[in-house]
Write an enzyme that holds these catalytic residues in place. Structure first.
Site, mmCIF file in Angstrom:
data_model
loop_
_atom_site.group_PDB
_atom_site.id
_atom_site.type_symbol
_atom_site.label_atom_id
_atom_site.label_comp_id
_atom_site.label_asym_id
_atom_site.label_seq_id
_atom_site.Cartn_x
_atom_site.Cartn_y
_atom_site.Cartn_z
ATOM 1 N N HIS A 197 0.856 -1.193 0.000
ATOM 2 C CA HIS A 197 0.000 0.000 0.000
ATOM 3 C C HIS A 197 0.888 1.237 0.000
ATOM 4 C CE1 HIS A 197 -3.999 -1.836 0.372
ATOM 5 N NE2 HIS A 197 -3.355 -2.801 1.016
ATOM 6 N N HIS A 218 0.765 -8.433 -1.513
ATOM 7 C CA HIS A 218 0.015 -8.596 -2.774
ATOM 8 C C HIS A 218 0.667 -7.826 -3.937
ATOM 9 C CE1 HIS A 218 -1.976 -4.995 -1.234
ATOM 10 N NE2 HIS A 218 -2.828 -5.674 -0.481
ATOM 11 N N ASN A 221 -0.630 -5.034 -6.613
ATOM 12 C CA ASN A 221 -1.816 -4.352 -6.126
ATOM 13 C C ASN A 221 -1.470 -3.326 -5.059
ATOM 14 O OD1 ASN A 221 -3.110 -7.485 -6.619
ATOM 15 N ND2 ASN A 221 -4.046 -5.736 -7.619
ATOM 16 N N ARG A 229 11.539 4.455 -16.364
ATOM 17 C CA ARG A 229 12.474 5.352 -15.687
ATOM 18 C C ARG A 229 12.362 5.296 -14.167
ATOM 19 N NH1 ARG A 229 11.085 8.913 -20.138
ATOM 20 N NH2 ARG A 229 12.868 9.039 -21.567
ATOM 21 N N ASP A 250 -6.322 -14.758 -8.702
ATOM 22 C CA ASP A 250 -7.743 -15.025 -8.931
ATOM 23 C C ASP A 250 -8.206 -14.597 -10.316
ATOM 24 O OD1 ASP A 250 -7.662 -12.283 -8.643
ATOM 25 O OD2 ASP A 250 -9.176 -12.172 -7.058
ATOM 26 N N ASP A 277 -5.836 -13.230 0.419
ATOM 27 C CA ASP A 277 -6.422 -11.934 0.806
ATOM 28 C C ASP A 277 -7.920 -12.108 1.019
ATOM 29 O OD1 ASP A 277 -6.300 -9.268 1.516
ATOM 30 O OD2 ASP A 277 -6.405 -8.511 -0.528
ATOM 31 N N LEU A 310 -11.484 -2.865 -5.735
ATOM 32 C CA LEU A 310 -11.369 -4.218 -5.212
ATOM 33 C C LEU A 310 -11.132 -4.155 -3.712
ATOM 34 C CD1 LEU A 310 -9.185 -5.932 -7.967
ATOM 35 C CD2 LEU A 310 -11.546 -6.493 -7.390
ATOM 36 N N GLY A 312 -10.189 -6.754 -1.030
ATOM 37 C CA GLY A 312 -9.840 -8.125 -0.711
ATOM 38 C C GLY A 312 -10.269 -9.048 -1.839
#
Length: 386
Positions: A197, A218, A221, A229, A250, A277, A310, A312
């Site tokens: 994240h 993940h 994501n 670059r 998935d 997840d 999305l 999870g």
């Protein structure tokens, strides 16, 4: 004298090699040996399987919920037990219940519940994964932006003090929201630091790895992407041999071509491994649930917020294995390792998980020839029979 259970009739994949025409011996919750069927001790209790495959139980390092409940709903031993039980029929014999970004009070309650679950030896409980709250708001995904914050000393102390109360404690942080010293302190205490994240660039992510981070959460994501670059978080994950990375396989979270490219590009010894997840939906027919007061809808194999983000995954581990084998074209052995041995290695638990071998916990899965779950054992006890 301990009774011996002899499980026969299936091919055995021990995590490295195949054993045909052999029998698995289990005693007192551990593997005793893999022997020729004619060498089974007299008096052993036998389980005759109708073909198929015995393989190491799956290890899932990111499980937000299951059985109709999220860890965030009620961080208690009973919730942890319910989540672990919901994933066992899908082949997962060890998992990290995962707390999505929440309040300090919820984090404290979760750590206390994890310690109690470890003391109570909840079947399938490996430890905890705290995904947040020290993340990048620009890459928040389904995390509540009002609960995201920088790491303070009290947060670090809370994690360090909890580390020895369970086998594995993992936390996902964005490297731009924590200091390298904080990462080093967490890693030095034995906490698995995973990066995710995050909108960090390659240099910032690489510095976090130097400080002690060992995973990416993940892959692809909620992170900066590989560009020509600025390689970003994805580039750092693929180029660093010291990093392992979870992958949600998935067909929605990551395009199958991107998965194939990443597998070819990943520098070792770090590996790409499978995570689900998974959310509360696993093992249920529910069509929606709430997280931090927001409705998450289940439709067509996807879980989304109202704006389509999305939230999870509606994914179990055997489905991820089938996706890697059938859609990506991996040899079955490698798909199975991605669900068992590689995640075990990523959290330094491969001395007891991810392989079937003498003296190891007797946690394994029986798959049909079409890769359906037929039976699951956790530490010698059959917890699911299809």
């Amino acid at each position: 004298m301990n009774s011996i259970l002899a499980i026969r009739g299936a091919r055995i994949f021990d995590g490295e090699d195949w054993h045909d025409g052999n029998t698995l011996l289990v005693s007192n919750g551990t593997v005793e040996a893999i022997v020729a069927t004619l060498a089974v001790p007299a008096g052993a209790e036998t389980v005759d399987l109708p073909g198929g495959i015995l393989a190491p139980g799956f290890v899932d390092l990111q499980v937000n919920g299951g059985g109709g409940i999220m860890l965030n709903d009620d961080p208690s031993v009973e919730t942890i037990r319910r989540i672990c039980a919901a994933h066992a029929p899908f082949g997962t014999t060890a998992l990290l219940p995962t707390l999505i970004t929440d309040t300090p009070e919820m984090t404290t309650a979760t750590l206390e519940a994890g310690a109690a679950a470890a003391r109570g030896k909840v079947p399938g409980f490996l430890g905890l994964h705290l995904e947040g709250p020290h993340l990048s708001i620009s890459r928040k995904g389904a995390h509540d932006p009002h609960l995201i914050r920088r790491m303070e000393q009290v947060d670090l102390d809370r994690l360090v003090n909890a580390r020895t109360s369970m086998p594995v404690l993992m936390t996902t942080v964005a490297p731009e929201t924590v200091t390298q010293q904080q990462i080093a302190s967490l890693a030095g205490a034995g906490i698995v630091v995973s990066l995710g994240h995050s909108d960090a660039g390659f240099a910032t992510a690489s510095a976090a790895v130097e400080a002690g981070a060992r995973q990416m959460t993940h892959l692809f994501n909620a992170m900066s992407q590989l560009q020509h670059r600025e390689p970003g978080m994805v580039g750092a994950a693929l180029d660093s041999g010291g990093i392992s990375a979870g992958l949600i396989a998935d067909g929605f979270h990551v395009d199958r071509h991107a998965i194939a490219i990443a597998l070819r590009a990943k520098r070792g010894p770090g590996r790409i491994f499978l995570v689900t997840d998974a959310m509360a939906t696993i093992g249920t027919d529910m069509t929606e649930f709430t997280l931090n007061g927001r409705t998450i809808r289940r439709e067509g194999g996807r879980l989304t917020l109202a704006d389509g983000t999305l939230a999870g995954a509606d994914l179990d581990m055997i489905s991820a294995v089938r996706f890697m084998h059938h859609e990506i074209g991996l040899p079955l052995e490698e798909a199975l390792r991605m669900a068992s041995l590689y995640p075990a290695e990523a959290v330094a638990q491969d001395h007891r998980l991810g392989r079937i071998g003498e003296g190891r916990p007797a946690s394994f899965v029986h798959l049909s020839d079409t890769l359906e779950i037929s039976n699951v054992w956790i530490e010698g006890k059959r917890v699911h029979q299809g």
